[in-house]
Design a protein around this motif. Structure first.
Motif, PDB file in Angstrom:
ATOM      1  N   ARG A  27      19.315 -10.662  17.276  1.00 53.59           N
ATOM      2  CA  ARG A  27      18.201 -11.211  16.502  1.00 53.59           C
ATOM      3  C   ARG A  27      17.497 -10.088  15.741  1.00 53.59           C
ATOM      4  NH1 ARG A  27      17.947 -16.343  17.866  1.00 53.59           N
ATOM      5  NH2 ARG A  27      18.681 -16.993  19.936  1.00 53.59           N
ATOM      6  N   ALA A  28      17.461 -10.242  14.434  1.00 49.19           N
ATOM      7  CA  ALA A  28      16.838  -9.231  13.579  1.00 49.19           C
ATOM      8  C   ALA A  28      15.330  -9.279  13.698  1.00 49.19           C
ATOM      9  CB  ALA A  28      17.260  -9.446  12.130  1.00 49.19           C
ATOM     10  N   THR A  29      14.713  -8.118  13.625  1.00 50.14           N
ATOM     11  CA  THR A  29      13.259  -8.021  13.636  1.00 50.14           C
ATOM     12  C   THR A  29      12.694  -7.821  12.232  1.00 50.14           C
ATOM     13  OG1 THR A  29      13.400  -5.638  14.046  1.00 50.14           O
ATOM     14  CG2 THR A  29      13.231  -7.076  15.962  1.00 50.14           C
ATOM     15  N   GLY A  30      13.572  -7.581  11.270  1.00 47.66           N
ATOM     16  CA  GLY A  30      13.152  -7.408   9.887  1.00 47.66           C
ATOM     17  C   GLY A  30      14.326  -7.603   8.950  1.00 47.66           C
ATOM     18  N   GLU A  31      14.053  -7.987   7.708  1.00 47.90           N
ATOM     19  CA  GLU A  31      15.128  -8.258   6.745  1.00 47.90           C
ATOM     20  C   GLU A  31      14.655  -7.886   5.351  1.00 47.90           C
ATOM     21  OE1 GLU A  31      17.712 -12.084   5.022  1.00 47.90           O
ATOM     22  OE2 GLU A  31      16.091 -12.371   6.468  1.00 47.90           O
ATOM     23  N   ARG A  32      15.555  -7.292   4.587  1.00 46.44           N
ATOM     24  CA  ARG A  32      15.280  -6.968   3.186  1.00 46.44           C
ATOM     25  C   ARG A  32      16.496  -7.304   2.338  1.00 46.44           C
ATOM     26  NH1 ARG A  32      11.176  -3.961   1.418  1.00 46.44           N
ATOM     27  NH2 ARG A  32      12.416  -3.524  -0.432  1.00 46.44           N
ATOM     28  N   VAL A  33      16.256  -7.669   1.087  1.00 48.98           N
ATOM     29  CA  VAL A  33      17.316  -7.855   0.103  1.00 48.98           C
ATOM     30  C   VAL A  33      16.990  -6.955  -1.079  1.00 48.98           C
ATOM     31  CG1 VAL A  33      18.549  -9.454  -1.396  1.00 48.98           C
ATOM     32  CG2 VAL A  33      17.711 -10.234   0.829  1.00 48.98           C
ATOM     33  N   ASP A  34      17.891  -6.053  -1.415  1.00 51.53           N
ATOM     34  CA  ASP A  34      17.643  -5.076  -2.470  1.00 51.53           C
ATOM     35  C   ASP A  34      18.841  -4.974  -3.401  1.00 51.53           C
ATOM     36  OD1 ASP A  34      15.053  -3.796  -1.613  1.00 51.53           O
ATOM     37  OD2 ASP A  34      16.234  -3.389   0.183  1.00 51.53           O
ATOM     38  N   PRO A  35      18.591  -4.605  -4.661  1.00 50.49           N
ATOM     39  CA  PRO A  35      19.701  -4.235  -5.532  1.00 50.49           C
ATOM     40  C   PRO A  35      20.303  -2.939  -5.038  1.00 50.49           C
ATOM     41  CG  PRO A  35      17.619  -3.730  -6.593  1.00 50.49           C
ATOM     42  CD  PRO A  35      17.284  -4.422  -5.308  1.00 50.49           C
ATOM     43  N   GLY A  36      21.620  -2.847  -4.952  1.00 49.92           N
ATOM     44  CA  GLY A  36      22.243  -1.687  -4.340  1.00 49.92           C
ATOM     45  C   GLY A  36      23.257  -0.989  -5.214  1.00 49.92           C
ATOM     46  N   GLY A  37      23.763   0.107  -4.682  1.00 47.56           N
ATOM     47  CA  GLY A  37      24.655   0.991  -5.417  1.00 47.56           C
ATOM     48  C   GLY A  37      23.933   2.297  -5.642  1.00 47.56           C
ATOM     49  N   LYS A  38      24.668   3.400  -5.580  1.00 44.45           N
ATOM     50  CA  LYS A  38      24.029   4.710  -5.614  1.00 44.45           C
ATOM     51  C   LYS A  38      23.245   4.952  -6.907  1.00 44.45           C
ATOM     52  CE  LYS A  38      26.142   8.150  -3.596  1.00 44.45           C
ATOM     53  NZ  LYS A  38      25.328   8.202  -2.380  1.00 44.45           N
ATOM     54  N   GLY A  39      23.814   4.602  -8.041  1.00 46.53           N
ATOM     55  CA  GLY A  39      23.091   4.780  -9.299  1.00 46.53           C
ATOM     56  C   GLY A  39      21.878   3.875  -9.401  1.00 46.53           C
ATOM     57  N   VAL A  40      22.010   2.647  -8.896  1.00 53.00           N
ATOM     58  CA  VAL A  40      20.876   1.726  -8.868  1.00 53.00           C
ATOM     59  C   VAL A  40      19.743   2.323  -8.042  1.00 53.00           C
ATOM     60  CG1 VAL A  40      20.091  -0.507  -7.977  1.00 53.00           C
ATOM     61  CG2 VAL A  40      22.217  -0.366  -9.278  1.00 53.00           C
ATOM     62  N   ASN A  41      20.084   2.905  -6.898  1.00 53.60           N
ATOM     63  CA  ASN A  41      19.063   3.528  -6.056  1.00 53.60           C
ATOM     64  C   ASN A  41      18.389   4.702  -6.759  1.00 53.60           C
ATOM     65  OD1 ASN A  41      19.444   1.761  -3.925  1.00 53.60           O
ATOM     66  ND2 ASN A  41      20.912   3.074  -2.881  1.00 53.60           N
ATOM     67  N   SER A  43      17.913   4.932  -9.980  1.00 53.34           N
ATOM     68  CA  SER A  43      16.980   4.303 -10.924  1.00 53.34           C
ATOM     69  C   SER A  43      15.740   3.783 -10.209  1.00 53.34           C
ATOM     70  CB  SER A  43      17.672   3.145 -11.667  1.00 53.34           C
ATOM     71  OG  SER A  43      18.429   3.613 -12.754  1.00 53.34           O
ATOM     72  N   ARG A  44      15.917   3.191  -9.041  1.00 55.22           N
ATOM     73  CA  ARG A  44      14.770   2.683  -8.280  1.00 55.22           C
ATOM     74  C   ARG A  44      13.845   3.824  -7.873  1.00 55.22           C
ATOM     75  NH1 ARG A  44      16.837   0.419  -3.415  1.00 55.22           N
ATOM     76  NH2 ARG A  44      14.744  -0.424  -3.053  1.00 55.22           N
ATOM     77  N   ALA A  45      14.428   4.957  -7.469  1.00 56.87           N
ATOM     78  CA  ALA A  45      13.611   6.109  -7.075  1.00 56.87           C
ATOM     79  C   ALA A  45      12.894   6.720  -8.274  1.00 56.87           C
ATOM     80  CB  ALA A  45      14.488   7.159  -6.393  1.00 56.87           C
ATOM     81  N   VAL A  46      13.563   6.778  -9.413  1.00 58.66           N
ATOM     82  CA  VAL A  46      12.939   7.307 -10.632  1.00 58.66           C
ATOM     83  C   VAL A  46      11.767   6.422 -11.043  1.00 58.66           C
ATOM     84  CG1 VAL A  46      13.292   7.742 -13.096  1.00 58.66           C
ATOM     85  CG2 VAL A  46      15.021   8.477 -11.448  1.00 58.66           C
ATOM     86  N   THR A  47      11.967   5.111 -10.977  1.00 60.54           N
ATOM     87  CA  THR A  47      10.893   4.177 -11.319  1.00 60.54           C
ATOM     88  C   THR A  47       9.730   4.295 -10.347  1.00 60.54           C
ATOM     89  OG1 THR A  47      12.450   2.618 -12.323  1.00 60.54           O
ATOM     90  CG2 THR A  47      10.324   1.737 -11.619  1.00 60.54           C
TER      91      THR A  47
END
Length: 315
Positions: A27-41, A43-47
């Motif tokens: 049983r999960a205690t937390g859940e996230r849905v994110d856009p993934g892929g190294k380049g996407v990440n 871009s997310r960090a730059v933003t």
């Protein structure tokens, strides 16, 4: 502007679980849905750092549409390349003790027309970029030389290239002299064909990659820190991290910090380390904001501890 290229993006679902019990209901205690892929990440960090980025990525099917929507909600500009196959979906299971189990799907197969459209989209965006970060695995249909082709075209357009990939794709791209490559310890060991047991081993391996064509090597050494080797010498950076929550995207966050700081020298290494350390304190693949950084915990030195045994030796 930092342009990112993610040939094999994903829709990432991360579940936080107390522990994994094979064959049992967990049983999960937390859940996230994110856009993934190294380049996407990246871009997310730059933003998250308040800088402009454009993400080039092939997108298809319902997962691809959701990736685009999630990136748009985060204020990230997307230069999509429509493809026939659906974007892959990945699953990460993060245990309470920091152990991460990832299940990565292979992704769609790109046709010759889709491959060329991807390169053309990068070319169209290149004039506006201070850096182009090409990141991650190649999807089915793309030959290992695809990254080498991209680096050659980008250099011909006057752009600087940061490359984060591994295996044959990395080795073939080295001949086109990418401005910086960012392997982790395992990828560095694979590239030189021998295990790495100490920081000194990693320095020698990075120097070999420079001999094969890389102008600079930014190597992630896990809990030990990060290493930068370029024509001016070698630097070692580390940071104190009291508790690791998730290391998903930590290396991508580090690359973003390095490029934001200009992409060269010890100051850029310091920001890379700060970003990586902040990322592992956050859940899932959440990227750190400037408020999450703790520069006081970061140490960068030219006195590289070559005799230090790696906490996680690479084979």
């Amino acid at each position: 502007m930092i342009l990112t290229v993610t040939p094999n993006p994903s829709l990432d679902r991360t579940y936080e679980v107390p522990s994994l019990e094979r064959g049992e209901v967990v049983r999960a205690t937390g859940e996230r849905v994110d856009p993934g892929g190294k380049g996407v990440n990246v871009s997310r960090a730059v933003t998250a750092a308040g800088r402009r980025t454009v993400a080039v990525l092939p997108l298809g099917g319902a997962p691809g549409a959701l990736v685009a929507d999630l990136l748009d909600a985060q204020g990230i500009e997307v230069a999509p390349v429509p493809i026939a196959g659906p974007t892959r979906s990945n699953i990460a299971l993060a245990e309470a003790d920091g152990v991460l189990t990832k299940i990565n799907a292979p992704g769609p197969q790109l046709s010759a027309e889709e491959q060329e459209l991807l390169l053309e989209t990068v070319r169209a965006q290149s004039p506006y970029a201070s850096w182009i970060a090409c990141c991650g695995s190649l999807p089915r249909g793309l030959a290992p030389a695809w990254y080498a082709d991209l680096v050659a075209r980008a250099h011909a357009a006057g752009a600087r290239i940061a490359l984060d990939t591994s295996g044959p794709a990395l080795l073939q791209a080295l001949r086109e002299r990418p401005d910086v490559v960012k392997p982790n310890a395992e990828e560095l060991a694979e590239a030189v064909g021998r295990p790495l047991s100490t920081v000194g081993d990693a320095v020698k391996a990075a120097e070999e990659l420079r001999g094969m064509g890389a102008r600079a090597v930014l190597a992630s050494l896990g809990a030990d820190g990060q290493l930068l080797v370029d024509e001016a010498g070698a630097w070692f950076g580390s940071a104190r991290v009291d508790a690791v929550r998730s290391n998903v995207g930590a290396g991508d966050s580090s690359l973003a910090g390095f490029l934001i700081a200009g992409g060269s020298g010890p100051e850029a290494l310091g920001l890379a380390v700060a970003h990586g350390a902040a990322a592992v304190r956050l859940p899932g693949s959440v990227m750190p904001t400037p408020a999450d950084l703790d520069p006081a915990t970061v140490t960068v030195t030219a006195d590289v501890p070559t005799d230090r045994v790696l906490k996680e030796p690479a084979s």
